[in-house]
Every structure is written in structure tokens, then in C-alpha cells.
Design a protein around this motif. Structure first.
Motif, PDB file in Angstrom:
ATOM      1  N   LYS A 137     -45.765   3.129  15.773  1.00 54.92           N
ATOM      2  CA  LYS A 137     -45.841   3.578  17.057  1.00 54.92           C
ATOM      3  C   LYS A 137     -45.756   2.317  17.957  1.00 54.92           C
ATOM      4  O   LYS A 137     -45.383   2.135  18.995  1.00 54.92           O
ATOM      5  CB  LYS A 137     -47.308   3.953  17.405  1.00 54.92           C
ATOM      6  N   VAL A 138     -46.155   0.955  17.303  1.00 56.85           N
ATOM      7  CA  VAL A 138     -46.567  -0.444  18.040  1.00 56.85           C
ATOM      8  C   VAL A 138     -45.837  -1.339  17.064  1.00 56.85           C
ATOM      9  O   VAL A 138     -45.837  -1.443  15.718  1.00 56.85           O
ATOM     10  CB  VAL A 138     -47.767  -0.605  18.428  1.00 56.85           C
ATOM     11  N   LEU A 139     -44.982  -2.415  17.599  1.00 57.60           N
ATOM     12  CA  LEU A 139     -44.762  -3.553  17.164  1.00 57.60           C
ATOM     13  C   LEU A 139     -45.696  -4.949  17.693  1.00 57.60           C
ATOM     14  O   LEU A 139     -45.687  -5.010  18.997  1.00 57.60           O
ATOM     15  CB  LEU A 139     -43.437  -4.113  17.434  1.00 57.60           C
ATOM     16  N   THR A 156     -35.579 -10.716  21.003  1.00 60.63           N
ATOM     17  CA  THR A 156     -35.141  -9.986  19.840  1.00 60.63           C
ATOM     18  C   THR A 156     -36.124  -9.065  19.526  1.00 60.63           C
ATOM     19  O   THR A 156     -35.727  -7.729  18.867  1.00 60.63           O
ATOM     20  CB  THR A 156     -34.450 -10.949  18.998  1.00 60.63           C
ATOM     21  N   LEU A 157     -37.227  -9.469  19.176  1.00 59.65           N
ATOM     22  CA  LEU A 157     -38.403  -8.603  18.474  1.00 59.65           C
ATOM     23  C   LEU A 157     -38.539  -7.443  19.352  1.00 59.65           C
ATOM     24  O   LEU A 157     -38.635  -6.160  18.764  1.00 59.65           O
ATOM     25  CB  LEU A 157     -39.576  -9.211  18.221  1.00 59.65           C
ATOM     26  N   SER A 158     -38.625  -7.436  20.638  1.00 59.53           N
ATOM     27  CA  SER A 158     -38.810  -6.304  21.517  1.00 59.53           C
ATOM     28  C   SER A 158     -37.725  -5.477  21.564  1.00 59.53           C
ATOM     29  O   SER A 158     -38.008  -4.121  21.452  1.00 59.53           O
ATOM     30  CB  SER A 158     -39.210  -6.781  22.877  1.00 59.53           C
ATOM     31  N   THR A 168     -44.401  -2.520  22.395  1.00 61.25           N
ATOM     32  CA  THR A 168     -44.666  -4.016  21.867  1.00 61.25           C
ATOM     33  C   THR A 168     -45.890  -4.554  22.276  1.00 61.25           C
ATOM     34  O   THR A 168     -46.187  -4.105  23.806  1.00 61.25           O
ATOM     35  CB  THR A 168     -43.486  -4.833  22.363  1.00 61.25           C
ATOM     36  N   ILE A 169     -46.539  -5.072  21.600  1.00 58.29           N
ATOM     37  CA  ILE A 169     -47.811  -5.823  22.030  1.00 58.29           C
ATOM     38  C   ILE A 169     -47.504  -7.348  21.790  1.00 58.29           C
ATOM     39  O   ILE A 169     -47.135  -7.838  20.496  1.00 58.29           O
ATOM     40  CB  ILE A 169     -49.139  -5.579  21.314  1.00 58.29           C
ATOM     41  N   MET A 170     -47.470  -8.370  22.766  1.00 63.29           N
ATOM     42  CA  MET A 170     -46.956  -9.668  22.612  1.00 63.29           C
ATOM     43  C   MET A 170     -48.407 -10.584  22.648  1.00 63.29           C
ATOM     44  O   MET A 170     -49.021 -10.672  24.122  1.00 63.29           O
ATOM     45  CB  MET A 170     -45.928 -10.047  23.266  1.00 63.29           C
ATOM     46  N   ASP A 171     -48.857 -11.406  21.882  1.00 69.47           N
ATOM     47  CA  ASP A 171     -49.775 -12.504  22.315  1.00 69.47           C
ATOM     48  C   ASP A 171     -49.053 -13.636  22.720  1.00 69.47           C
ATOM     49  O   ASP A 171     -48.316 -14.136  22.170  1.00 69.47           O
ATOM     50  CB  ASP A 171     -50.449 -12.888  20.791  1.00 69.47           C
ATOM     51  N   ILE A 188     -41.568  -6.067  27.194  1.00 68.28           N
ATOM     52  CA  ILE A 188     -42.764  -6.249  26.583  1.00 68.28           C
ATOM     53  C   ILE A 188     -43.755  -5.196  27.121  1.00 68.28           C
ATOM     54  O   ILE A 188     -43.985  -4.942  28.517  1.00 68.28           O
ATOM     55  CB  ILE A 188     -43.586  -7.481  26.528  1.00 68.28           C
ATOM     56  N   ASP A 189     -44.432  -4.272  26.339  1.00 65.74           N
ATOM     57  CA  ASP A 189     -45.331  -3.326  26.798  1.00 65.74           C
ATOM     58  C   ASP A 189     -46.733  -3.658  27.211  1.00 65.74           C
ATOM     59  O   ASP A 189     -47.655  -3.178  28.180  1.00 65.74           O
ATOM     60  CB  ASP A 189     -45.402  -2.104  26.043  1.00 65.74           C
TER      61      ASP A 189
END
Ligand code: PLP
Length: 392
Positions: A137-139, A156-158, A168-171, A188-189
Motif C-alpha cells: 500500500k505504501v513506499l 524515481t522512487l515516487s 509514498t511517505i518521504m522523510d 509525494i503523498d
């Protein structure tokens, strides 16, 4: 009797907190207002606008969480991950490990994608993980790994996550305002950051931003968010759009003045100029370190300009050097963590602290101490090399 506390005057060049701008410290001391005072509420709206500028997003739900970066991290996971959800978590340092903890505590399953410490996340491994787990469900990934100084390719990851229909969860605790972030362009979400790094602000707040897609997931959850304090459905009553502001918790009013001031400073400088400044001072620091014969851990094209992990020469006592820097120069640099403990020093050039004076000061101090203990380095050349880089 215990007296007032007067901290020593240090130069903070570790992994954060970084030096706070005097303008921000002055803002912190302005008179406290009630957290529902119309003047304060108007300032909150400005903070949200300024954060949208810094994150490069139109997301309505962009605001600071009233707690440090770890709470921003937790807000992303507790709201977006539901029991039973699979989450692909990239780990290339300390903070990916904390993401795994967060997933597991929400009842989700973490599918780990491991990369060596000091390297960016490998997008091909992420693609393979999605192929093996198309129902993920999430990266989740760390854009700027503070424990190593590696920057991953968020765009690219997103894109890979989107191909597989995942959020996507990004720190971006260490990247915000230090290196390019484009939340909307990248798609990015959920993103969370911290105030104590490239924003030159005091620690203790976590700017976050959530996309409409993420908000839909939060609003349609089958189970309640396990954390009352971080439940976005409730926080929105206070920070939300045009609705009347309702009491949720007592906002850290003065810290929010400080954040407002630091964001005003980012806007005055211009985000692109801030990114360029971080790169400029990183290049000079790198020139000085390399002239000494020291090397940076992260390959050049994966390096963060604001966090420099430097290999410690063979036989040198890591802690002794750091404590001499602190005691003799009032200069703080960071130790290595996890796999890199005892192997690297982490030199931060973040926000207000990313300047020529700090670069030259740090190189001069390191050169003097390493020379004094007869470390195997080239002495007396680092500052000149940095000055040459500045005038190139
Ligand atoms: N994520 C990253 C990449 C960090 O560098 C940090 C702190 O250094 C955090 C999360 C946690 O932030 P805080 O220490 O403000 O809770």
C-alpha cells in the motif's frame, strides 16, 4: 540553590540541531499570545503558506506538528498504515530502521529493501520489491539519510510507487531547504521534516504535508488512528483550512513564531539560492578535507551538501578528537551511528550554519588537532584548499 542556565556559546556543525539564526531566537522571545487569538491564527495561516513554498506543494494539509521530527514520522505512519497493510520500507541508514518500527507498531508488515550505509536507495531493488509484493500500500524512504549523508532519488522512487498504485511517505527532516524538494512534481503523498536542520530554527516542531490522495485514505480508514494526538482528522480541527479553529492542544506559540521567522528568511533568500549556498559551502569543505587526505564516505553523485560523513583515519580516537573540538574550539561535530559508529565524523553545514566562516573554522580546528596528535594527514593545507575553492 540552583541558578539560571546559561549555555556555552558553541558552533553547531553536527547532524542537528544546527545553529539557530539570531533572528529566529529574537522571534522566540516575542510576547506569547493565546493559541486561538485571531492575530496568532492569522500567523498560523502564514506558516502554512510559507511551508507550502518550502515543500514546493499546493497541498492544503501542510502544517507543523507540535513535536519533533520523530512525531512527524509517526504522524505519517499512524495515519496512512492500517493493520494488515504491507509497506515497502527502504533502509540505508538509521532512520529507515525507525520507519520499520513505526510500520510494525501500526499493525502493518514492513517489506525491507536494504542498501549499504553510505549509499542511496537503489530504485531497482524497490521495483523488485513491488513486483514481489504488488499489493503493497505504501513506499517509505528517507530522502536525506542524516546518519550517512546519502541522498536518494525521490523522483524515481515516487514514480515506481505510483506505477504500483502505492502511496509514498518521504522523510525529509534533513533535506528541507538544504537540497531540492519538489513534493508536487515528484508526487509525494506524505512528507515530514524537522525545524532544527536546514531551517535554522529551534528543535521541536515537525513540518508535514499530505496530499489529497493521502487524506482520502485517512478519512476512509476502517479503524481509528491509534494515536489521539497525531490523528489528522482531529488535528485538522485546529490547523485545518477555513473551518473555525477548535481547541485540540495548546500550540507551542513561541516556537511557531520562531518557525515563521525562519521560513520568512528562507523566502527572502529564495529556495534555489539556499540550495546553491549549501552546495557552494559543501564544495569548499570537501576541498579542504580532501587536501588533508580525508575522504567522504558517500559517492559524489549521492552526497548531501548539508551532511558530510568523513572517514576517520586509521588509529585515531574518534571521541577524543570530538571532545577536543568541543572543549578547545567550542565546536560540535557529530559521531557515526550504527554501522558507521567510530568510523566517521559527521560535519553538518545546515541552514544558517552553512557559511564560509564555519567551513574555514572547522577545517582549521580539525587540522590543528589532527596535526597535534600526529594523525596521518597533510597538515597546514586544508584552509588554503577551501579558500582556493571559494575563489575558483
Ligand atoms: N529522520 C531523520 C532523517 C533525522 O535526521 C531525524 C533527526 O535527526 C529524525 C528523523 C528525527 O527527528 P527528531 O530528532 O527531531 O525527532
Amino acid at each position: 540553590m540552583i541558578g539560571s542556565f546559561h549555555p556555552p556559546q558553541r558552533t553547531l556543525m553536527g547532524p542537528g540541531p544546527s545553529d539557530v539564526s539570531p533572528r529566529v531566537l529574537e522571534a522566540l522571545g516575542r510576547p506569547t499570545l493565546g493559541h486561538l487569538d485571531p492575530a496568532f491564527v492569522a500567523m498560523m495561516d502564514e506558516v502554512k503558506d510559507l511551508l507550502r513554498y518550502a515543500f514546493r506543494t499546493e497541498n492544503a494539509l501542510t502544517m507543523p506538528i507540535s513535536a519533533p521530527g520523530s512525531a512527524g514520522m509517526e504522524s505519517a505512519f499512524v495515519n496512512l498504515v492500517q493493520p494488515g497493510d504491507k509497506v515497502i520500507v527502504c533502509q540505508n541508514g538509521v532512520f529507515g530502521g525507525r520507519m520499520k518500527e513505526n510500520v510494525e507498531r501500526t499493525g502493518g508488515t514492513a517489506i525491507m529493501v536494504q542498501d549499504p550505509w553510505g549509499r542511496a536507495v537503489d530504485p531497482e531493488k524497490v521495483r523488485d520489491a513491488f513486483k514481489a509484493n504488488p499489493d503493497a500500500k505504501v513506499l517509505a524512504f528517507v530522502h536525506a539519510e542524516t546518519s550517512t549523508g546519502a541522498q536518494s532519488d525521490a523522483a524515481t522512487l515516487s514514480k515506481i510507487a505510483q506505477e504500483f498504485g502505492a502511496l509514498t511517505i518521504m522523510d525529509c527532516v534533513t533535506s528541507l531547504a538544504g537540497t531540492p524538494i519538489e513534493l508536487d512534481t515528484w508526487g509525494i503523498d506524505a512528507a515530514y521534516s524537522g525545524t532544527q536542520k536546514c531551517l535554522s530554527c529551534v528543535p521541536g516542531l515537525s513540518p508535514v504535508s499530505f496530499s489529497e490522495r493521502a487524506l482520502d485514505v485517512v478519512k476512509n480508514r476502517k479503524s481509528k488512528v491509534q494515536s489521539w494526538f497525531l490523528d489528522l482528522n482531529l488535528v485538522l480541527g485546529y490547523w485545518g483550512g477555513n473551518a473555525k479553529r477548535a481547541y485540540h492542544h495548546t500550540a507551542p506559540v513561541n516556537s511557531l513564531y520562531a518557525l515563521h521567522e525562519s521560513l520568512v528568511m528562507v523566502q527572502e533568500e529564495g529556495l534555489e539560492n539556499a540550495w546553491t549556498r549549501h552546495r557552494h559551502h559543501h564544495n569548499a569543505l570537501k576541498a579542504g578535507l580532501e587536501a588533508m587526505g580525508l575522504s567522504l564516505v558517500v559517492p559524489e553523485n549521492e552526497r548531501l551538501p548539508q551532511l558530510n560523513a568523513v572517514s576517520i583515519p586509521e588509529g585515531i580516537d574518534d571521541a577524543m578528537v570530538r571532545s577536543r573540538l568541543l572543549n578547545e574550539y567550542q565546536l560540535e561535530i557529530g559521531a557515526g551511528l550504527g554501522d558507521l559508529a567510530g568510523k566517521v565524523w559527521r560535519i553538518g553545514l545546515m541552514g544558517h550554519a552553512s557559511n564560509q566562516r564555519n567551513v574555514l573554522f572547522c577545517l582549521g580546528a580539525l587540522d590543528a588537532i589532527l596535526g597535534n596528535i600526529k594523525a596521518p594527514i597533510h597538515t597546514g593545507v586544508a584552509v588554503d584548499a577551501a579558500l582556493a575553492a571559494y575563489s575558483a
